[in-house]
Write a protein that holds these residues in place. Structure first.
Motif, PDB file in Angstrom:
ATOM      1  N   LEU A 145       0.824  -1.201   0.000  1.00 50.55           N
ATOM      2  CA  LEU A 145       0.000   0.000   0.000  1.00 50.55           C
ATOM      3  C   LEU A 145       0.860   1.255   0.000  1.00 50.55           C
ATOM      4  N   LEU A 146       1.877   1.290   0.855  1.00 50.20           N
ATOM      5  CA  LEU A 146       2.764   2.443   0.903  1.00 50.20           C
ATOM      6  C   LEU A 146       3.520   2.608  -0.405  1.00 50.20           C
ATOM      7  N   ALA A 147       3.960   1.520  -1.008  1.00 49.49           N
ATOM      8  CA  ALA A 147       4.662   1.601  -2.293  1.00 49.49           C
ATOM      9  C   ALA A 147       3.737   2.178  -3.351  1.00 49.49           C
ATOM     10  N   GLY A 148       2.460   1.803  -3.322  1.00 54.74           N
ATOM     11  CA  GLY A 148       1.494   2.354  -4.272  1.00 54.74           C
ATOM     12  C   GLY A 148       1.322   3.842  -4.089  1.00 54.74           C
ATOM     13  N   THR A 149       1.375   4.323  -2.844  1.00 60.03           N
ATOM     14  CA  THR A 149       1.259   5.746  -2.568  1.00 60.03           C
ATOM     15  C   THR A 149       2.460   6.485  -3.127  1.00 60.03           C
ATOM     16  N   VAL A 150       3.632   5.926  -2.925  1.00 62.02           N
ATOM     17  CA  VAL A 150       4.847   6.558  -3.430  1.00 62.02           C
ATOM     18  C   VAL A 150       4.831   6.600  -4.956  1.00 62.02           C
ATOM     19  N   LEU A 151       4.323   5.555  -5.595  1.00 62.82           N
ATOM     20  CA  LEU A 151       4.313   5.489  -7.050  1.00 62.82           C
ATOM     21  C   LEU A 151       3.209   6.339  -7.669  1.00 62.82           C
ATOM     22  N   SER A 187       8.093  16.161  -8.712  1.00 59.14           N
ATOM     23  CA  SER A 187       7.002  15.185  -8.680  1.00 59.14           C
ATOM     24  C   SER A 187       5.699  15.895  -8.376  1.00 59.14           C
ATOM     25  N   VAL A 188       4.651  15.482  -9.068  1.00 57.51           N
ATOM     26  CA  VAL A 188       3.315  15.982  -8.774  1.00 57.51           C
ATOM     27  C   VAL A 188       2.392  14.782  -8.584  1.00 57.51           C
ATOM     28  N   PRO A 189       1.361  14.930  -7.778  1.00 54.65           N
ATOM     29  CA  PRO A 189       0.417  13.818  -7.593  1.00 54.65           C
ATOM     30  C   PRO A 189      -0.209  13.404  -8.917  1.00 54.65           C
ATOM     31  N   ASP A 190      -0.458  12.108  -9.062  1.00 54.37           N
ATOM     32  CA  ASP A 190      -1.058  11.567 -10.279  1.00 54.37           C
ATOM     33  C   ASP A 190      -2.416  12.168 -10.602  1.00 54.37           C
ATOM     34  N   HIS A 191      -3.185  12.559  -9.590  1.00 50.79           N
ATOM     35  CA  HIS A 191      -4.528  13.063  -9.861  1.00 50.79           C
ATOM     36  C   HIS A 191      -4.522  14.505 -10.376  1.00 50.79           C
ATOM     37  N   TRP A 192      -3.373  15.164 -10.382  1.00 48.35           N
ATOM     38  CA  TRP A 192      -3.285  16.465 -11.030  1.00 48.35           C
ATOM     39  C   TRP A 192      -3.170  16.197 -12.525  1.00 48.35           C
ATOM     40  N   VAL A 193      -4.042  16.771 -13.309  1.00 49.32           N
ATOM     41  CA  VAL A 193      -4.114  16.491 -14.741  1.00 49.32           C
ATOM     42  C   VAL A 193      -3.352  17.565 -15.516  1.00 49.32           C
TER      43      VAL A 193
END
Length: 184
Positions: free
Chosen positions: A16-22, A35-41
């Motif tokens: 779960l933590l690895a998924g958060t980092v990725l 790095s930017v969060p994946d949900h930023w489009v």
């Protein structure tokens, strides 16, 4: 070898933590990566002064926008001048002035400052004829000092959404680092 039940919980937790980092995407600008969060489009910047532009979606209603401005070496104004301009775009209850929260968030290698404002927002509030004034807005604005010139990241939108993105904004600023030199 006997596996203890507690250890069985560690493996899913690590995954779960690895998924958060990725759950980040890498961006580059001016010879730096961040790095930017994946949900930023990612969006196509609307002008040459915008080096990066992202839409931050909301589950309902308006989303927020993140823009990174770059005006060139020595351009874009001082921290104090920018704070004064950003502050003039906000009003508190009954038209009261809004006090910015100013925090150093960078490193010794890449100094950065975060400015937070919230209230009624209008791009020209306090500076003459007003645009449409939006209620319950928040601005996270930064100045990142690089040898190539200052970067000005800004996230603005509904206060609740922007406040929820604060840690992601700070993580983006702090993740900025020189791009690795290409190996021959």
């Amino acid at each position: 070898m006997k596996i203890r039940p507690r250890r069985l919980l560690i493996v899913p937790l690590m995954a779960l933590l690895a998924g958060t980092v990725l759950a980040e995407q890498q961006v580059s600008l001016l010879g730096y990566t961040a790095s930017v969060p994946d949900h930023w489009v990612a969006e196509t910047p609307k002008s040459e002064m915008r080096k990066l532009q992202f839409k931050v979606p909301a589950s309902a209603g308006d989303g927020a926008e993140l823009i990174v401005y770059y005006f060139g070496p020595g351009q874009g104004g001082t921290l104090e001048a920018n704070i004064e301009r950003w502050q003039s775009q906000f009003q508190g209850p009954a038209g009261a002035a809004v006090t910015p929260i100013v925090t150093a968030i960078g490193s010794e290698a890449i100094p950065a400052t975060l400015v937070e404002l919230s209230g009624r927002y209008g791009r020209s509030v306090g500076m003459g004829p007003s645009d449409a004034v939006l209620e319950d807005r928040m601005l996270l604005a930064g100045i990142i000092e690089t040898p190539e010139g200052n970067l000005f990241p800004q996230m603005h939108g509904p206060a609740e959404l922007v406040a929820a993105q604060r840690e992601g904004f700070i993580a983006f600023v702090r993740s900025l680092s020189p791009a690795a030199a290409a190996t021959p």
